[in-house]
Design a protein around this motif. Structure first.
Motif, PDB file in Angstrom:
ATOM      1  N   UNK A  55       6.875  -4.318  13.887  1.00 33.09           N
ATOM      2  CA  UNK A  55       6.668  -5.367  12.892  1.00 33.09           C
ATOM      3  C   UNK A  55       5.209  -5.597  12.557  1.00 33.09           C
ATOM      4  N   UNK A  56       4.301  -5.269  13.488  1.00 31.89           N
ATOM      5  CA  UNK A  56       2.876  -5.512  13.244  1.00 31.89           C
ATOM      6  C   UNK A  56       2.357  -4.638  12.105  1.00 31.89           C
ATOM      7  N   UNK A  57       2.876  -3.422  11.983  1.00 33.79           N
ATOM      8  CA  UNK A  57       2.456  -2.557  10.865  1.00 33.79           C
ATOM      9  C   UNK A  57       2.873  -3.152   9.531  1.00 33.79           C
ATOM     10  N   UNK A  58       4.099  -3.621   9.487  1.00 32.54           N
ATOM     11  CA  UNK A  58       4.616  -4.175   8.242  1.00 32.54           C
ATOM     12  C   UNK A  58       3.935  -5.512   7.946  1.00 32.54           C
ATOM     13  N   UNK A  59       3.714  -6.295   8.978  1.00 32.05           N
ATOM     14  CA  UNK A  59       3.032  -7.574   8.794  1.00 32.05           C
ATOM     15  C   UNK A  59       1.598  -7.366   8.308  1.00 32.05           C
ATOM     16  N   UNK A  60       0.924  -6.357   8.835  1.00 33.48           N
ATOM     17  CA  UNK A  60      -0.444  -6.060   8.394  1.00 33.48           C
ATOM     18  C   UNK A  60      -0.466  -5.714   6.911  1.00 33.48           C
ATOM     19  N   UNK A  61       0.452  -4.855   6.494  1.00 35.71           N
ATOM     20  CA  UNK A  61       0.508  -4.457   5.082  1.00 35.71           C
ATOM     21  C   UNK A  61       0.882  -5.640   4.202  1.00 35.71           C
ATOM     22  N   UNK A  62       1.857  -6.417   4.643  1.00 36.10           N
ATOM     23  CA  UNK A  62       2.283  -7.598   3.892  1.00 36.10           C
ATOM     24  C   UNK A  62       1.129  -8.585   3.722  1.00 36.10           C
ATOM     25  N   UNK A  63       0.386  -8.809   4.783  1.00 32.96           N
ATOM     26  CA  UNK A  63      -0.740  -9.750   4.741  1.00 32.96           C
ATOM     27  C   UNK A  63      -1.798  -9.279   3.749  1.00 32.96           C
ATOM     28  N   UNK A  64      -2.109  -7.990   3.791  1.00 29.66           N
ATOM     29  CA  UNK A  64      -3.131  -7.441   2.890  1.00 29.66           C
ATOM     30  C   UNK A  64      -2.679  -7.533   1.431  1.00 29.66           C
ATOM     31  N   UNK A  65      -1.437  -7.144   1.179  1.00 30.12           N
ATOM     32  CA  UNK A  65      -0.915  -7.173  -0.199  1.00 30.12           C
ATOM     33  C   UNK A  65      -0.888  -8.608  -0.731  1.00 30.12           C
ATOM     34  N   UNK A  66      -0.451  -9.548   0.104  1.00 31.66           N
ATOM     35  CA  UNK A  66      -0.398 -10.944  -0.332  1.00 31.66           C
ATOM     36  C   UNK A  66      -1.795 -11.500  -0.609  1.00 31.66           C
ATOM     37  N   UNK A  67      -2.766 -11.118   0.201  1.00 27.55           N
ATOM     38  CA  UNK A  67      -4.140 -11.576  -0.028  1.00 27.55           C
ATOM     39  C   UNK A  67      -4.705 -10.951  -1.299  1.00 27.55           C
ATOM     40  N   UNK A  68      -4.437  -9.673  -1.513  1.00 25.04           N
ATOM     41  CA  UNK A  68      -4.875  -9.030  -2.759  1.00 25.04           C
ATOM     42  C   UNK A  68      -4.242  -9.730  -3.962  1.00 25.04           C
ATOM     43  N   UNK A  69      -2.962 -10.048  -3.847  1.00 27.99           N
ATOM     44  CA  UNK A  69      -2.242 -10.727  -4.922  1.00 27.99           C
ATOM     45  C   UNK A  69      -2.888 -12.088  -5.211  1.00 27.99           C
TER      46      UNK A  69
END
Length: 182
Positions: A55-69
């Motif tokens: 889950x940490x891999x997916x959470x890392x990507x999700x966090x980055x994408x949401x911050x970029x958004x």
């Protein structure tokens, strides 16, 4: 690690804006490069810990994408659309991971999905997790083909793509275990 990802996305966005503002181009470049380096290190750490916590891999990507958004220019409708799709897909990947962790529940899901090749990933159910990884990998891969993206940024994108491949490999192994195929 998530704080580093949030900070890195902010530095990257601030740096991009600074590079295009008279008088603070150098400061912008420093922020941009610092953000990319910080993000690369955080994503590398996530990949190294993925075996213990997928889950940490997916959470890392999700966090980055949401911050970029959150930092995206509202007029950049293409980027907003792409980020929205990514956030939705990643959200569904979290659900698929949760269902997979309930092995008995996952066996029911597997039975309901066609066994045609377009619904399979290496013989296993091509569920929302696989769809999210492949879709996001395609989005990131398209960025690698774009002229004008710095080599440092491409290094980060390649790491994020590697993280998605790692996530898919770990998930595939978990699928096989859940379905007794391994």
């Amino acid at each position: 690690m998530l704080n580093k990802i949030l900070e890195s996305a902010l530095l990257i966005a601030t740096g991009r804006k600074g590079q295009n503002t008279d008088g603070i181009e150098h400061e912008g470049r420093i922020n941009y490069e610092s953000g990319l380096s910080l993000a690369f290190a955080a994503f590398k750490t996530a990949q190294e810990n993925a075996g213990e916590d997928l889950g940490i891999l997916i959470l890392a990507e999700d966090t980055f994408v949401r911050q970029e958004f959150a930092l995206c220019d509202p007029m950049d409708t293409d980027a907003i659309s792409s980020s929205t799709t990514a956030m939705n897909d990643i959200g569904r990947a979290f659900v698929a991971l949760k269902v997979l962790e309930s092995r008995s529940g996952y066996k029911f899901v597997e039975q309901a999905i066609s066994d045609h090749s377009k619904f399979r990933y290496k013989g296993m159910v091509k569920d929302a997790f696989h769809v999210a990884c492949s879709g996001h990998w395609t989005r990131l891969g398209n960025s690698l083909k774009t002229h004008g993206v710095s080599l440092l940024e491409k290094k980060l994108i390649k790491q994020r793509c590697a993280n998605l491949r790692t996530a898919q490999a770990i998930y595939l192994k978990k699928q096989k275990q859940a379905l007794g195929a391994e």
